[in-house]
Write an enzyme that holds these catalytic residues in place. Structure first.
Site, mmCIF file in Angstrom:
data_model
loop_
_atom_site.group_PDB
_atom_site.id
_atom_site.type_symbol
_atom_site.label_atom_id
_atom_site.label_comp_id
_atom_site.label_asym_id
_atom_site.label_seq_id
_atom_site.Cartn_x
_atom_site.Cartn_y
_atom_site.Cartn_z
ATOM 1 N N LYS A 44 6.034 10.467 -5.305
ATOM 2 C CA LYS A 44 5.060 9.981 -4.312
ATOM 3 C C LYS A 44 4.244 11.147 -3.757
ATOM 4 C CE LYS A 44 7.987 6.003 -3.437
ATOM 5 N NZ LYS A 44 8.977 5.266 -2.641
ATOM 6 N N GLN B 267 12.265 6.496 2.837
ATOM 7 C CA GLN B 267 12.836 6.065 1.551
ATOM 8 C C GLN B 267 14.153 5.330 1.782
ATOM 9 O OE1 GLN B 267 11.219 6.330 -1.350
ATOM 10 N NE2 GLN B 267 12.852 5.444 -2.573
ATOM 11 N N ASP C 23 4.724 0.682 3.459
ATOM 12 C CA ASP C 23 5.716 -0.012 2.634
ATOM 13 C C ASP C 23 5.694 -1.524 2.886
ATOM 14 O OD1 ASP C 23 7.366 1.264 0.761
ATOM 15 O OD2 ASP C 23 8.479 2.315 2.331
#
Ligand code: GUN
Length: 303
Positions: A54, A98, A121
């Protein structure tokens, strides 16, 4: 029938090229450089690899990334403090914590704390709630399901009116994928560990999104001819020589692994009209959609 491959690598590259161009344009116009903060708690190798990819994508697309590695034994209080600081930092447009988090942390509280406009997200309860409601739109759609729908659309698969079956009901993929398919006017069935006669349910599907984490579980004879198959699974199996013995890596001396999905690809490709490969299908799309969401976050925060 031999299915047409949906090339996730190529489609993801197209999305990335578009994002890169828009980032360059906004910077040339004197607007801010989009920035993504990544938070990695602990040292899970898979999570560290994803976060690294990422950050690399941000650099490639001209976006800033701010990485925050955090020890596995971080307290809830300290992690919440970090999220609050990132919420307040104007250089940070998107915040990605994450998952999964270590068990002692309250994941829901952390996700709820992320500023809605920075929730790239799409995991905050408000964004997910809006995804679930008629006539409402989330600011951000979770990246992997967003990538799955994008692939179906790029392949020209008609979603409205289709019978779609989602295998798996995880918060990250299965459940938001089912909600997105409903928003796209599919008739959706979610299959999980308690579902009776999974092959019979799958045989009714015009679209299958497999995200159940079970190696090559879906067999070719579970599928309706002409189905479109999106395989989210990433499972490692031993790589074998022609004589059936494991391939040993010359570098590490350990058995080599190859990646396969939740669908038996060789069988399914003879039945389906479209299918994603593993690797090179959904995987690259997750990061491409995260980049698109981060650009969108910067645009929302311009206003
Ligand atoms: N873990 C696995 N997939 C994801 C994802 O898309 N976002 C985050 N934050 N964690 C993940």
């Amino acid at each position: 029938m031999t299915a047409q491959l949906i090339d996730g690598t190529a489609i993801a590259q197209k999305v990335r090229d578009e994002v890169k161009e828009k980032v360059a344009k906004r910077i040339a116009e004197g607007k801010s450089q989009p920035g993504l903060a990544t938070v990695l708690v602990g040292d899970r190798i898979d999570s560290a690899t994803y976060v690294n990819m990422k950050q690399k994508a941000c650099a490639e697309l001209g976006m800033a990334s701010f990485h925050h590695p955090v020890p596995a034994d971080v307290t809830q209080e300290d992690l919440e403090k970090l999220v609050r600081e990132l919420n307040d930092d104007p250089k940070v447009n998107g915040i990605l914590v994450q998952l999964p988090l270590p068990d002692h942390l309250d994941e829901e509280r952390i996700l709820r704390l992320i500023n809605l406009e920075k929730d790239v997200d799409g995991f905050s309860p408000i964004n997910l709630g809006r995804l679930a409601q008629k006539g409402r739109e989330p600011l951000f759609v979770p990246c992997t399901p967003y990538g799955c729908i994008y692939l179906l659309k790029e392949a020209g698969v008609k979603i409205a009116g289709a019978n779609a079956v989602v295998l798996g009901r995880s918060n990250i993929v299965g459940m938001p994928a089912a909600l997105l398919l409903i928003k796209e006017n599919a008739t959706v069935t979610v299959v999980h560990s308690k579902t009776k006669d999974i092959p019979a349910v799958l045989r009714e599907a015009d679209i299958v999104i497999a995200a159940i984490g079970r190696t090559q579980m879906v067999r070719g004879d579970w599928l309706k001819p002409g189905v479109a198959v999106i395989d989210v699974g990433i499972n490692g199996i031993p790589m074998l020589n022609e004589d059936g013995t494991p391939v040993i890596s010359k570098k590490t001396g350990k058995p080599r692994q190859k990646l396969v999905g939740d669908v038996n690809f060789d069988e399914a490709k003879e039945v389906a009209s479209f299918i994603t490969p593993v690797p090179g299908g959904v995987g690259p799309m997750t990061i491409a959609m995260l980049m698109a969401n981060t650009l969108r976050a910067a645009e929302i925060q311009d206003k």
